[in-house]
Design a protein around this motif. Sequence first.
Motif, PDB file in Angstrom:
ATOM      1  N   LEU A  29       0.915  -1.272   0.111  1.00 11.83           N
ATOM      2  CA  LEU A  29       0.021   0.114  -0.112  1.00 11.83           C
ATOM      3  C   LEU A  29       0.964   1.353  -0.080  1.00 11.83           C
ATOM      4  O   LEU A  29       0.733   2.248  -0.669  1.00 11.83           O
ATOM      5  CB  LEU A  29      -0.882  -0.148   1.489  1.00 11.83           C
ATOM      6  N   THR A  30       1.757   1.398   0.829  1.00 12.86           N
ATOM      7  CA  THR A  30       2.541   2.633   1.053  1.00 12.86           C
ATOM      8  C   THR A  30       3.738   2.537  -0.139  1.00 12.86           C
ATOM      9  O   THR A  30       4.434   3.707  -0.299  1.00 12.86           O
ATOM     10  CB  THR A  30       3.351   2.572   2.417  1.00 12.86           C
ATOM     11  N   ASN A  31       3.795   1.563  -0.951  1.00 14.75           N
ATOM     12  CA  ASN A  31       4.894   1.578  -1.985  1.00 14.75           C
ATOM     13  C   ASN A  31       4.167   1.659  -3.292  1.00 14.75           C
ATOM     14  O   ASN A  31       4.687   1.612  -4.165  1.00 14.75           O
ATOM     15  CB  ASN A  31       5.732   0.521  -1.852  1.00 14.75           C
ATOM     16  N   GLY A  32       2.897   1.370  -3.243  1.00 15.83           N
ATOM     17  CA  GLY A  32       2.275   1.190  -4.367  1.00 15.83           C
ATOM     18  C   GLY A  32       1.536   2.499  -5.026  1.00 15.83           C
ATOM     19  O   GLY A  32       2.067   3.614  -4.773  1.00 15.83           O
ATOM     20  N   PRO A  33       0.516   2.438  -5.843  1.00 18.25           N
ATOM     21  CA  PRO A  33      -0.158   3.855  -6.289  1.00 18.25           C
ATOM     22  C   PRO A  33      -0.655   4.571  -5.300  1.00 18.25           C
ATOM     23  O   PRO A  33      -1.234   4.009  -4.360  1.00 18.25           O
ATOM     24  CB  PRO A  33      -1.274   3.048  -7.217  1.00 18.25           C
ATOM     25  N   ILE A  34      -0.275   6.050  -5.203  1.00 15.36           N
ATOM     26  CA  ILE A  34      -0.676   6.844  -4.357  1.00 15.36           C
ATOM     27  C   ILE A  34      -2.079   6.965  -4.072  1.00 15.36           C
ATOM     28  O   ILE A  34      -2.550   7.399  -2.908  1.00 15.36           O
ATOM     29  CB  ILE A  34      -0.002   8.251  -4.495  1.00 15.36           C
ATOM     30  N   ASN A  56       7.924   8.085   2.439  1.00 16.03           N
ATOM     31  CA  ASN A  56       9.189   8.681   2.302  1.00 16.03           C
ATOM     32  C   ASN A  56      10.059   8.718   3.403  1.00 16.03           C
ATOM     33  O   ASN A  56      11.169   9.151   3.633  1.00 16.03           O
ATOM     34  CB  ASN A  56       9.407  10.051   1.788  1.00 16.03           C
ATOM     35  N   ALA A  57       9.544   7.855   4.588  1.00 17.83           N
ATOM     36  CA  ALA A  57      10.238   7.445   5.838  1.00 17.83           C
ATOM     37  C   ALA A  57       9.661   6.147   6.218  1.00 17.83           C
ATOM     38  O   ALA A  57       9.267   5.276   5.496  1.00 17.83           O
ATOM     39  CB  ALA A  57       9.846   8.472   6.856  1.00 17.83           C
ATOM     40  N   LEU A  58      10.037   5.769   7.524  1.00 21.40           N
ATOM     41  CA  LEU A  58       9.836   4.542   8.049  1.00 21.40           C
ATOM     42  C   LEU A  58      10.412   3.331   7.079  1.00 21.40           C
ATOM     43  O   LEU A  58       9.646   2.180   6.850  1.00 21.40           O
ATOM     44  CB  LEU A  58       8.106   4.222   7.886  1.00 21.40           C
ATOM     45  N   GLY A  59      11.490   3.760   6.385  1.00 22.40           N
ATOM     46  CA  GLY A  59      12.260   2.638   5.504  1.00 22.40           C
ATOM     47  C   GLY A  59      11.511   2.459   4.093  1.00 22.40           C
ATOM     48  O   GLY A  59      11.937   1.852   3.257  1.00 22.40           O
ATOM     49  N   ASN A  60      10.600   3.510   3.711  1.00 22.68           N
ATOM     50  CA  ASN A  60      10.138   3.562   2.575  1.00 22.68           C
ATOM     51  C   ASN A  60      10.769   4.601   1.754  1.00 22.68           C
ATOM     52  O   ASN A  60      10.942   5.730   2.524  1.00 22.68           O
ATOM     53  CB  ASN A  60       8.722   3.617   2.351  1.00 22.68           C
ATOM     54  N   SER A  61      10.774   4.750   0.479  1.00 24.44           N
ATOM     55  CA  SER A  61      11.542   5.644  -0.333  1.00 24.44           C
ATOM     56  C   SER A  61      10.951   5.569  -1.339  1.00 24.44           C
ATOM     57  O   SER A  61      11.478   5.427  -2.750  1.00 24.44           O
ATOM     58  CB  SER A  61      13.027   5.812  -0.277  1.00 24.44           C
ATOM     59  N   VAL A  62       9.579   6.064  -1.770  1.00 22.44           N
ATOM     60  CA  VAL A  62       8.853   6.091  -3.121  1.00 22.44           C
ATOM     61  C   VAL A  62       9.317   7.122  -3.860  1.00 22.44           C
ATOM     62  O   VAL A  62       9.373   7.103  -5.159  1.00 22.44           O
ATOM     63  CB  VAL A  62       7.190   6.028  -2.970  1.00 22.44           C
ATOM     64  N   GLY A  63       9.096   8.344  -3.011  1.00 22.14           N
ATOM     65  CA  GLY A  63       9.672   9.388  -3.771  1.00 22.14           C
ATOM     66  C   GLY A  63       8.509  10.590  -4.455  1.00 22.14           C
ATOM     67  O   GLY A  63       8.922  11.573  -4.917  1.00 22.14           O
ATOM     68  N   ASP A  64       7.320   9.921  -4.184  1.00 21.52           N
ATOM     69  CA  ASP A  64       6.287  11.047  -4.414  1.00 21.52           C
ATOM     70  C   ASP A  64       5.653  11.439  -3.377  1.00 21.52           C
ATOM     71  O   ASP A  64       5.985  11.117  -2.179  1.00 21.52           O
ATOM     72  CB  ASP A  64       5.232  10.129  -5.524  1.00 21.52           C
ATOM     73  N   MET A  65       4.795  12.407  -3.637  1.00 24.95           N
ATOM     74  CA  MET A  65       4.007  13.212  -2.300  1.00 24.95           C
ATOM     75  C   MET A  65       2.762  13.760  -2.852  1.00 24.95           C
ATOM     76  O   MET A  65       2.317  13.679  -4.141  1.00 24.95           O
ATOM     77  CB  MET A  65       4.823  14.266  -2.150  1.00 24.95           C
ATOM     78  N   VAL A  66       1.849  14.146  -1.983  1.00 20.74           N
ATOM     79  CA  VAL A  66       0.792  14.562  -2.068  1.00 20.74           C
ATOM     80  C   VAL A  66       0.385  15.901  -1.493  1.00 20.74           C
ATOM     81  O   VAL A  66       1.014  16.063  -0.352  1.00 20.74           O
ATOM     82  CB  VAL A  66      -0.544  13.686  -1.791  1.00 20.74           C
ATOM     83  N   THR A  67      -0.157  17.026  -1.970  1.00 20.97           N
ATOM     84  CA  THR A  67       0.080  18.250  -1.433  1.00 20.97           C
ATOM     85  C   THR A  67      -1.422  18.195  -0.674  1.00 20.97           C
ATOM     86  O   THR A  67      -2.250  17.708  -1.093  1.00 20.97           O
ATOM     87  CB  THR A  67       0.098  19.292  -2.409  1.00 20.97           C
ATOM     88  N   PRO A  68      -1.571  19.289   0.339  1.00 15.37           N
ATOM     89  CA  PRO A  68      -2.751  19.654   1.131  1.00 15.37           C
ATOM     90  C   PRO A  68      -3.746  20.066  -0.104  1.00 15.37           C
ATOM     91  O   PRO A  68      -5.010  19.474   0.137  1.00 15.37           O
ATOM     92  CB  PRO A  68      -2.496  20.668   2.125  1.00 15.37           C
ATOM     93  N   ALA A  69      -3.285  20.915  -0.849  1.00 19.19           N
ATOM     94  CA  ALA A  69      -4.376  21.298  -1.947  1.00 19.19           C
ATOM     95  C   ALA A  69      -5.010  20.004  -2.637  1.00 19.19           C
ATOM     96  O   ALA A  69      -6.425  19.983  -2.853  1.00 19.19           O
ATOM     97  CB  ALA A  69      -3.948  22.432  -2.992  1.00 19.19           C
ATOM     98  N   GLU A  70      -4.205  19.225  -3.064  1.00 19.48           N
ATOM     99  CA  GLU A  70      -4.889  18.056  -3.856  1.00 19.48           C
ATOM    100  C   GLU A  70      -5.494  17.104  -2.885  1.00 19.48           C
ATOM    101  O   GLU A  70      -6.799  16.675  -3.318  1.00 19.48           O
ATOM    102  CB  GLU A  70      -3.538  17.084  -4.384  1.00 19.48           C
ATOM    103  N   ILE A  71      -5.257  17.036  -1.556  1.00 15.16           N
ATOM    104  CA  ILE A  71      -6.228  16.272  -0.576  1.00 15.16           C
ATOM    105  C   ILE A  71      -7.688  16.945  -0.290  1.00 15.16           C
ATOM    106  O   ILE A  71      -8.541  16.524  -0.532  1.00 15.16           O
ATOM    107  CB  ILE A  71      -5.639  16.406   0.624  1.00 15.16           C
ATOM    108  N   PHE A  72      -7.675  18.332  -0.676  1.00 23.72           N
ATOM    109  CA  PHE A  72      -8.881  19.149  -0.587  1.00 23.72           C
ATOM    110  C   PHE A  72      -9.704  18.883  -1.688  1.00 23.72           C
ATOM    111  O   PHE A  72     -10.899  18.765  -1.701  1.00 23.72           O
ATOM    112  CB  PHE A  72      -8.607  20.670  -0.521  1.00 23.72           C
TER     113      PHE A  72
END
Lengths: 539, 384
Positions: free
Chosen positions: B319-324, B361-377
Amino acid sequence: MSNVGILDGHDTHHDDHDHHHGPAKGITRWLYTTNHKDIGSLYLWFSLAMFLLGGSFALIIRLELFQPGLQFVQPDFFNQMTTMHGLVMVFGAVMPAFVGLANWMIPMMIGAPDMALPRMNNWSFWILPFAFAMLASTLLMEAGAPNFGWTFYAPLSTTYAPETVTFFIFAIHIMGASSIMGSINIIATIQNLRAPGMTYMKMPLFVWTWLITAYLLIAVMPVLAGVVTMMLFDIHFGTSFFNAAGGGDPVLFQHVFWFFGHPEVYIMILPAFGIISEIIPTFSRKRLFGYDSMVYATSSIAFLSFIVWAHHMFTTGMPLAGELFFMYATMMIAVPTGVKVFNWISTMFKGSITFETPMLFAIAFVVLFTMGGFTGLMLAIAPADFQYHDTYFVVAHFHYVLVPGAVFSIMAGAYYWLPKWTGNMFDENLGKLHFWLSFVGINILFFPQHFLGLAGMPRRIPDYALQFADYNMISSIGAFLFGFSQLLFVFIVIKCIRGGKQASSEVWESSHGLEWTVPSPAPYHTFTTPPELPKRVHS
Amino acid sequence: MQPKTKIFSAVLSACCLFPYQLASAAEDYREGINMPVGVTEISRSTYDLHMLITIICALIGVVVYGVLIWSLVKYRKSKGAKAADFHESTTIEIVWTLIPILILVAMAIPSTGVLRQIYDASESEMDILITGYQWRWQYSYLDDEGEEVSFFSNLATTDDQINGLDEKSENYLLEVDQPLVIPVDTKVRFLLTAADVIHSWWVPDFAVKKDAIPGFINESWVIVEETGTYRGQCTELCGQDHGFMPVVVEVVEQEEFDRWYAERQEEAAAIAELVNQEWTMESLVAQGETVYRTFCMACHQQNGQGLPPAFPALTGSPLTNGPIEDHIDVVLNGAPGTAMAAFGGQLNEVDLAAVITYERNALGNSVGDMVTPAEIFQIQSESE
């Protein structure tokens, strides 16, 4: 009289199958037995095993609570322990012990050759070990044992439950089936197999209280089966009985559960009243005071037990009218319960009392059950209950009525009838030692819990604020004292079975009733022909 | 009627005063062994009822145990006692049925009065919605036209204290990061519900204990007469961390409350602004760590290793390493049939974006992508 006819029928039946030999040899004796004494023993041994298992769960709880902080177990396992402790003690220790005593004693007390439905009797016992094996096996499963409390409130026990909840549901179904069969058997026996001349108002009180208890069981065990079935459907078949998101009602669960649960409380105490009402007259050398009022009081308590269930739910936000109704109804229970206590004390008043082990347990029952009765009355006061509810005050209350109540009465009964069962007197000194260790231990264990609850400690928590540290430590010390003292009981029972002073038929100086007219140990088959009633049948 | 009522109330008040004298004599011990008197009219009436019934029980106990002990001492066979022959008396049975009934009626009258008072939540000056979650409380102030003030109240005691690695603080297990704040001498109505399982909100000093039940809104109220900090706990078994969701209420003067409330409104406005701010992965990860520790760590553990099978690991998980999108969906909406709650309604957009980015991107994962607050909104408003 019709019961004579039934007895005759049994006699012919016996001749056909030649039952008059002793028990079969080996393991098959126990597997295939239809003998009420064998089945009684099976129930009692099973109950003792479950008492020790449930007790060890309790000791894990008290070990973790010895000091603030998490030392020995994690919170989830702690919740598994509180849940399994409650379930094992209620369904595995207390109820089967009373059924065991009923099996052994009711036919002998009413002059019947056996239980009315002997084959069903075998089955109602032998499904129990499977139920508990299934329940206990969840401890070894990856998801862990049920962790939602013995009251298993939805939706914690449905949507949020570990996968093992299904094993729990199935185990409850089996236990319920066992109880229902057991109580049908007891009712059939008492209503049909009494010796000629033993009218209802001449029955020993243990028989009376069990008759009423059996009716309670038949009335409420199907309700318990219903509620766990609704859970099963919620979990596996997509219904929403208790799931608010699907239009269901979590409070409905509590109403259905406690409609079972409150009569269940009396199922665990009415037979105890019966045992105590047998023992106190014997060692006071005086007839039971107010036999008739004892019968009426027991019936009143049974009736009231059906209309007080929601006093467990004062904080769920019932309407004011509901709160008032359940408060008044609950307070009413104090009246018939008080009558029973007054009658026991009046039996001792102007008696000629001796203090053998069964009597010591019986006196402790009267004293400490009354303590639990007082706190019960306090809990009935709804506004005060808002402060007491779900704290250690409640824990102290129901343990006072269940441990020095139900469990002490079982101990008293076991010591009282052990010489009749084994033919040997038990070691009286060790018995007294067992009593005093238990009596002191139980009070150190549960009395401080009143203070903890009033001072604000919730129940079912694995760790607590620092102001609760002292009384928790004292309580834990009491728990270990009480817990390990019970090993002495196991030793005393085994020692008594293996030998001891030969017991007479009467066993006790002033014993009364039909069970004391047969030799000790009681022969494998008793009263194959109906006995003559002695002059004084009941107390 | 009149004189009878007078006598009754005189007896009642004598009974009520007696405990106060007893209580003040034992002031030091009271806190540890008895119900608190509390700081509201209701809590005092409840305490009085409690002491009244305690004393009635104690008096009955003296009589009952007295007769019992007398019988055990006087009528023992070893002292040569001969058993009497009496075994029934209808008169005495009636007497000891009637006397308890009279005592019960005497108890029921004041209890009914207090209960009616407790149930009168009308004319409240402020409404607060209290929502129970596994395992924290959410407080939402409902009586304002401006920005809604709503926040979570989490246990503040550290794991090290619980596990015995650190000295336990004075208010061990009874301290939170953000207490509920209410003004003194004001009728505050609490509306209680729950988002997952049943919880129960209890403050002993207020004599308020009410179940928070999913699908129900329960009601309770309080007028606190003294400023101060009052502590309580969840009292309905609600799962693993039932023992770790305390209630803390700060009762302050009206002016102080108004100041505090205005600050909270400003903060809420600031968060709304933050949603539209530019976020880098570093700042999201930094913010996300705090959120993770408060909301996720209890189940998924400090380093993301989880507590399988109930609480899966996040480190290296599909889950944490798959599609965001899938990851966002589970965090926002929960995983039905499991213990994973829907955090969409619990956290603000900034915290949601931060914790998801942190977990990838922590807890031993390094997927490298992110989601912004605006996208969550965006996602949340689309699903509404």
